[in-house]
Design a protein around this motif. Structure first.
Motif, mmCIF file in Angstrom:
data_model
loop_
_atom_site.group_PDB
_atom_site.id
_atom_site.type_symbol
_atom_site.label_atom_id
_atom_site.label_comp_id
_atom_site.label_asym_id
_atom_site.label_seq_id
_atom_site.Cartn_x
_atom_site.Cartn_y
_atom_site.Cartn_z
ATOM 1 N N ASP A 71 -8.305 -11.052 1.066
ATOM 2 C CA ASP A 71 -7.505 -11.859 1.617
ATOM 3 C C ASP A 71 -6.892 -11.187 2.987
ATOM 4 N N ASP A 72 -7.052 -12.735 3.560
ATOM 5 C CA ASP A 72 -6.112 -12.332 5.057
ATOM 6 C C ASP A 72 -4.320 -11.893 4.335
ATOM 7 N N ASN A 73 -4.015 -12.954 2.642
ATOM 8 C CA ASN A 73 -2.772 -12.644 2.161
ATOM 9 C C ASN A 73 -2.368 -11.554 1.482
ATOM 10 N N SER A 74 -3.664 -10.862 1.852
ATOM 11 C CA SER A 74 -3.319 -9.122 0.855
ATOM 12 C C SER A 74 -2.392 -8.256 0.738
ATOM 13 N N ILE A 75 -2.045 -7.549 0.578
ATOM 14 C CA ILE A 75 -0.761 -6.530 0.900
ATOM 15 C C ILE A 75 -1.120 -4.728 0.108
ATOM 16 N N ILE A 76 -1.011 -3.895 1.503
ATOM 17 C CA ILE A 76 -0.508 -2.728 1.507
ATOM 18 C C ILE A 76 1.048 -1.980 1.366
ATOM 19 N N VAL A 77 1.516 -1.456 0.413
ATOM 20 C CA VAL A 77 2.883 -1.234 0.519
ATOM 21 C C VAL A 77 2.390 0.239 0.377
ATOM 22 N N TRP A 78 3.433 1.018 1.521
ATOM 23 C CA TRP A 78 3.049 2.687 1.163
ATOM 24 C C TRP A 78 4.458 3.299 0.722
ATOM 25 N N HIS A 79 4.458 4.095 -0.309
ATOM 26 C CA HIS A 79 5.759 4.880 -0.426
ATOM 27 C C HIS A 79 5.895 6.083 -0.019
ATOM 28 N N ASP A 80 6.896 5.775 0.067
ATOM 29 C CA ASP A 80 7.910 8.224 1.317
ATOM 30 C C ASP A 80 6.919 8.028 2.323
ATOM 31 N N TYR A 81 6.921 6.546 2.967
ATOM 32 C CA TYR A 81 6.831 6.485 4.454
ATOM 33 C C TYR A 81 7.910 6.841 5.384
ATOM 34 N N ALA A 82 9.356 7.221 4.417
ATOM 35 C CA ALA A 82 10.237 7.453 4.937
ATOM 36 C C ALA A 82 11.160 8.464 4.310
ATOM 37 N N TYR A 83 11.701 9.151 4.625
ATOM 38 C CA TYR A 83 12.659 10.392 4.131
ATOM 39 C C TYR A 83 13.840 10.075 3.236
ATOM 40 N N ASN A 84 14.382 8.402 3.872
ATOM 41 C CA ASN A 84 15.226 8.347 3.159
ATOM 42 C C ASN A 84 15.411 6.933 4.507
ATOM 43 N N PRO A 85 16.157 5.631 3.948
ATOM 44 C CA PRO A 85 15.791 4.340 5.013
ATOM 45 C C PRO A 85 16.108 4.654 6.280
ATOM 46 N N GLU A 86 16.844 5.356 6.520
ATOM 47 C CA GLU A 86 17.242 5.751 8.156
ATOM 48 C C GLU A 86 16.603 6.767 8.454
ATOM 49 N N LYS A 87 15.579 7.372 7.410
ATOM 50 C CA LYS A 87 14.903 8.462 7.567
ATOM 51 C C LYS A 87 13.277 8.703 9.076
ATOM 52 N N PRO A 88 12.595 8.276 9.303
ATOM 53 C CA PRO A 88 11.224 7.917 8.543
ATOM 54 C C PRO A 88 10.443 9.252 8.284
ATOM 55 N N ARG A 89 9.062 9.691 8.562
ATOM 56 C CA ARG A 89 8.555 10.413 8.060
ATOM 57 C C ARG A 89 7.273 10.961 8.970
ATOM 58 N N HIS A 90 7.258 11.146 10.070
ATOM 59 C CA HIS A 90 6.544 10.881 11.212
ATOM 60 C C HIS A 90 4.843 11.050 10.728
ATOM 61 N N SER A 91 4.529 12.623 10.065
ATOM 62 C CA SER A 91 3.419 12.951 9.208
ATOM 63 C C SER A 91 2.633 11.521 8.326
ATOM 64 N N VAL A 92 3.232 10.739 7.737
ATOM 65 C CA VAL A 92 3.435 9.331 6.492
ATOM 66 C C VAL A 92 3.081 8.516 7.882
ATOM 67 N N ILE A 93 3.862 8.171 9.154
ATOM 68 C CA ILE A 93 3.102 7.243 9.887
ATOM 69 C C ILE A 93 2.005 7.972 10.433
ATOM 70 N N ALA A 94 1.407 8.677 11.066
ATOM 71 C CA ALA A 94 0.480 8.965 11.464
ATOM 72 C C ALA A 94 -0.364 8.540 10.134
ATOM 73 N N GLY A 95 -0.711 9.183 8.997
ATOM 74 C CA GLY A 95 -1.819 8.824 8.620
ATOM 75 C C GLY A 95 -2.083 7.399 8.672
ATOM 76 N N ILE A 96 -0.493 7.039 8.267
ATOM 77 C CA ILE A 96 -1.177 5.051 7.506
ATOM 78 C C ILE A 96 -1.503 4.322 9.285
ATOM 79 N N LEU A 97 -1.653 4.711 10.352
ATOM 80 C CA LEU A 97 -2.480 4.410 11.585
ATOM 81 C C LEU A 97 -3.174 5.297 11.933
ATOM 82 N N ASP A 98 -3.741 6.347 11.614
ATOM 83 C CA ASP A 98 -5.275 6.354 11.689
ATOM 84 C C ASP A 98 -5.929 6.077 10.795
#
Ligand code: SAM
Length: 274
Positions: free
Chosen positions: A193-220
């Motif tokens: 339902d509307d309260n449900s949540i998804i978490v993606w791991h390894d969206y970043a290499y470290n907490p300061e360095k995002p992984r753009h290929s994973v962000i693209a996969g999530i958005l697409d």
């Protein structure tokens, strides 16, 4: 490097590409290519960062069943998952990517049911990965009635065969663009339902360095209307989809990040029976 040496290197690269054209795609699909792709398609390359404390139960968290070995999530990623599960009454949890069972064992302490989908040992060995690695899958899971293990390849698995909807879904299998996109497309319709949540791991290499290929996969992989509910969770390498109202200020990562909070970590260890 002399001209002759340069020609030799180029010849070697070309020979390898001729025998394995997939290598060329790997080079083309590097992170800067995905960063440009995101800028062109979505006019953004980052997700807004939300403070981890938004999701911590009573401003604290606890994890167990943690090995501090290769492939372990960050402590903060597991605290996030466990806190989210705790915040949802009778939480039904689905994850893609079990490995030793650290994430699912932690969530199982708080959730009502847990389903973890992972490649089978046979399939892992077929991929030319070591047998010992294949056999260690699920090694931390024992006597946990609320955990169901499904051995399948998430790229081809029919998730509707699970006959269940979920409150919390953790995507932590294959982190290449195509797999993240496919896993995201497959799990989004499974949200309860509307309260449900998804978490993606390894969206970043470290907490300061995002992984753009994973962000693209999530958005697409998500319908465009869902994009407004996407965040990076501070101090973790997790991205989250949630419709919860965010109380704290959102920021954008600007490395090096100036710390705005300090954590206390207490460690104890016990031997595992062989
Ligand atoms: C990073 S590990 C998961 C770690 C685990 N979630 C944790 O935090 O303890 C990723 C796992 O995904 C599995 N995996 C990779 N590709 C997969 C696929 N296509 N389908 C199912 N599982 C996959 C691998 O076998 C590996 O164990």
């Amino acid at each position: 490097m002399t001209l002759r040496q340069k020609i030799n290197v180029i010849a070697k690269i070309l020979t390898r590409v001729v025998y394995n054209p997939k290598l060329l795609f790997e080079v083309l699909k590097d992170e800067t290519v995905f960063e440009k792709y995101l800028q062109k398609k979505y006019r953004k390359t980052l997700l807004p960062t939300v403070d981890l404390r938004e999701f911590l139960e009573e401003d604290s968290g606890k994890i167990e069943h943690f090995t501090f070995l290769d492939g372990s999530s960050l402590v903060t990623d597991l605290v996030l998952l466990r806190s989210l599960a705790k915040s949802i009454p009778d939480c039904d949890y689905l994850e893609i990517g079990m490995w030793r069972g650290e994430s699912v064992m932690n969530v199982a302490q708080e959730a009502k049911t847990c389903t973890t989908v992972n490649l089978s040992a046979e399939e892992i060995v077929k991929m030319k990965l070591p047998e010992k690695y294949a056999k260690l899958h699920g090694c931390l899971i024992n006597n946990q009635d609320n955990i169901k293990i499904v051995y399948a390849n998430s790229m081809t698995f029919d998730f509707s065969s699970l006959n269940q909807k979920y409150d919390l879904i953790f995507v932590d299998g294959d982190h290449h663009y195509e797999a993240v996109k496919s896993d995201t497309q497959k799990v989004f319709p499974l949200l309860k339902d509307d309260n449900s949540i998804i978490v993606w791991h390894d969206y970043a290499y470290n907490p300061e360095k995002p992984r753009h290929s994973v962000i693209a996969g999530i958005l697409d992989g998500l319908p465009p209307t869902a994009h407004q509910y996407l965040y990076h969770v501070s101090n973790t390498i997790s991205a989250i989809y949630t419709k919860r109202k965010i109380k704290s200020d959102l920021t954008l990562i600007e490395p090096p990040v100036t710390p705005d909070k300090i954590f206390r970590v207490e460690i104890s260890a016990k031997s595992l029976k062989k």
